[in-house]
Design a protein around this motif. Sequence first.
Motif, PDB file in Angstrom:
ATOM      1  N   LEU A  77      18.991 -18.166 -16.093  1.00 57.71           N
ATOM      2  CA  LEU A  77      19.205 -19.591 -16.353  1.00 57.71           C
ATOM      3  C   LEU A  77      20.537 -20.046 -15.780  1.00 57.71           C
ATOM      4  O   LEU A  77      20.906 -21.213 -15.909  1.00 57.71           O
ATOM      5  CB  LEU A  77      19.165 -19.867 -17.862  1.00 57.71           C
ATOM      6  N   GLU A  81      18.166 -23.964 -10.747  1.00 59.41           N
ATOM      7  CA  GLU A  81      16.882 -24.171 -11.408  1.00 59.41           C
ATOM      8  C   GLU A  81      17.014 -24.046 -12.919  1.00 59.41           C
ATOM      9  O   GLU A  81      16.427 -24.824 -13.683  1.00 59.41           O
ATOM     10  CB  GLU A  81      15.866 -23.151 -10.889  1.00 59.41           C
ATOM     11  N   GLY A  82      17.809 -23.073 -13.348  1.00 54.96           N
ATOM     12  CA  GLY A  82      18.024 -22.893 -14.780  1.00 54.96           C
ATOM     13  C   GLY A  82      18.725 -24.078 -15.401  1.00 54.96           C
ATOM     14  O   GLY A  82      18.385 -24.512 -16.516  1.00 54.96           O
ATOM     15  N   ARG A  84      18.681 -27.186 -14.366  1.00 56.02           N
ATOM     16  CA  ARG A  84      17.730 -28.307 -14.446  1.00 56.02           C
ATOM     17  C   ARG A  84      16.790 -28.111 -15.646  1.00 56.02           C
ATOM     18  O   ARG A  84      16.467 -29.084 -16.346  1.00 56.02           O
ATOM     19  CB  ARG A  84      16.934 -28.402 -13.148  1.00 56.02           C
ATOM     20  N   ARG A  85      16.373 -26.879 -15.870  1.00 61.18           N
ATOM     21  CA  ARG A  85      15.456 -26.613 -16.984  1.00 61.18           C
ATOM     22  C   ARG A  85      16.148 -26.831 -18.325  1.00 61.18           C
ATOM     23  O   ARG A  85      15.563 -27.382 -19.259  1.00 61.18           O
ATOM     24  CB  ARG A  85      14.946 -25.171 -16.901  1.00 61.18           C
ATOM     25  N   GLY A  89      15.042 -29.908 -20.701  1.00 64.69           N
ATOM     26  CA  GLY A  89      14.305 -29.500 -21.900  1.00 64.69           C
ATOM     27  C   GLY A  89      15.063 -29.647 -23.194  1.00 64.69           C
ATOM     28  O   GLY A  89      14.545 -29.320 -24.268  1.00 64.69           O
ATOM     29  N   TRP A 381      12.672 -18.485 -22.413  1.00 61.88           N
ATOM     30  CA  TRP A 381      12.673 -18.742 -20.969  1.00 61.88           C
ATOM     31  C   TRP A 381      13.220 -17.551 -20.182  1.00 61.88           C
ATOM     32  O   TRP A 381      12.738 -17.256 -19.087  1.00 61.88           O
ATOM     33  CB  TRP A 381      13.532 -19.968 -20.651  1.00 61.88           C
TER      34      TRP A 381
END
Length: 530
Positions: A77, A81-82, A84-85, A89, A381
Amino acid sequence: MSNNDNSAAAVANRNWFTRFLDVVEWLGNLLPHPVTLFAILATAMVFLSGFFGWIGLSVEDPRPSAAAGATIEAVSLLNAEGLRRILGGLVDNFVNFAPLGVVLVAMLGVGVAEKSGLLSALVRGIVLSAPKHVVTVAVVFAGVLSNTASEMGYVVLVPLGGAIFLALGRHPLAGMAAAFAGVSGGYSANLLLGTIDPLLAGITEEAAQLIDPGYTVYATASWYFMIVSTFMITIIGSLVTIFIVEPKLGKYDDSNADPSVLDDSQMKPLSGSEKKGLGTAAVATVAVLGLIALLVVPENGVLRDPEAGSDFLASSGPFFDSIVAWIFVFFLVVGFAYGKVVGTMRNDRDVIDGMSSAISTLGLYVVLVFFAAQFVAFFGWSNLGLITAVTGAEFLQNIGLTGPMVFVLFIIMCGIVNLSLGSASAQWAVTAPIFVPMLMFIGYSPEVIQTAYRIGDSTTNIITPMMSYFGLILAWATRYDKKFGIGTLIATMLPYSICYFIGWSLLFLLWVFGLDLPVGPGSPTYYEAP
């Protein structure tokens, strides 16, 4: 013997309690506030995922649904990308965290019952109407029932237990100990479902879905075992009070007491209107239960699944899905019926005030849930929860520890952790993502795992200063004896903790492995992967 000799002897006699207390306080002081703890854990999870993702940590995927040779790899993460997640979220993690909604809905109803005075009157009615020779049993039993709305038990029943014992010529601290043992030591035993049941079930479900996304855990997951445990806890708590705690405390000396607690008027017997209100509440209870029976018992009942056949448990999924709504309806209707008679609930505004009051007490819980939800999401995740569970399950299988003994060790571990992290939901939110999948991998159901956790958590509630109401109990106790300290309270409650642990663990092993009985409606003992 001189005063110095007496003091030295007293220190020697209590030395191991003092050392035990020092260890507990030291461990507790190492931990930050639970909210801060979850924030730290969530942040640490991001960095750990980055490290393990960087080194390529992976294990073979043992899930039946996995393709041959598939692996579970750590997901970082700590990259674009992590990030953004995480940011995308943040809100969904919070609002979709299963325990949040169920607790808020259930507390709306419980708040009405508490604001109306029903819960307080019910407990006083049980205890004060009991014959003198069974008053100890009544105090412990009422304590167990009161944890349906736990704050009421701590605030009302514990001091009431002391006043009742004092009025009967018995040691008031023994009465407080008996009530405390029922309310907090018996936290996972009850005849009714309370707000803690959907809360823990939601956390268990989140953990179980790490390996089985479609798995559902109902609030009734441990209900059968809870009902039987109610009577076991009552019996053990009463025997410990009568044969261990009271003899140890000896004859009560009120020379160090606050004069205000020596007034018998504190016991406040039920008034005529309160008795009438309880009668009305009983009628309302029968009405609600009758409505539930009308919707559930007939094969074509609204809350039965017509495609599941005539088997009651198999076809009662819609009812179990709506159990939180029924908790809300039950306490709302019964609480209002009582309040209407005694005058505490006159109109819709009083009902709304009761609901608002209950929700206002959950501010800290909502903040805690926000950070707990992020930690649980990050743990899932990153796949670190699954990797830890697989590795732990393989270790248990390699050493041959997959039978009943694994639950004894698990209960002990939960009890030890509880000494330093007193919140049941906070502790389970940390440990469930690891131990639920781990024990599922060796074949046990989430419902059975949750039941074992609740035993470990409850049995040490009464001996840890980290429990949120421990300070309140100590404050009440010092009103009867100014010299009463934390060490004395732990020493007084330790026999309950030991006896509860032994008795409850044996009952669990007998229930699950000896008699092969389900711990709750539709709760399997063993997990079979789809």
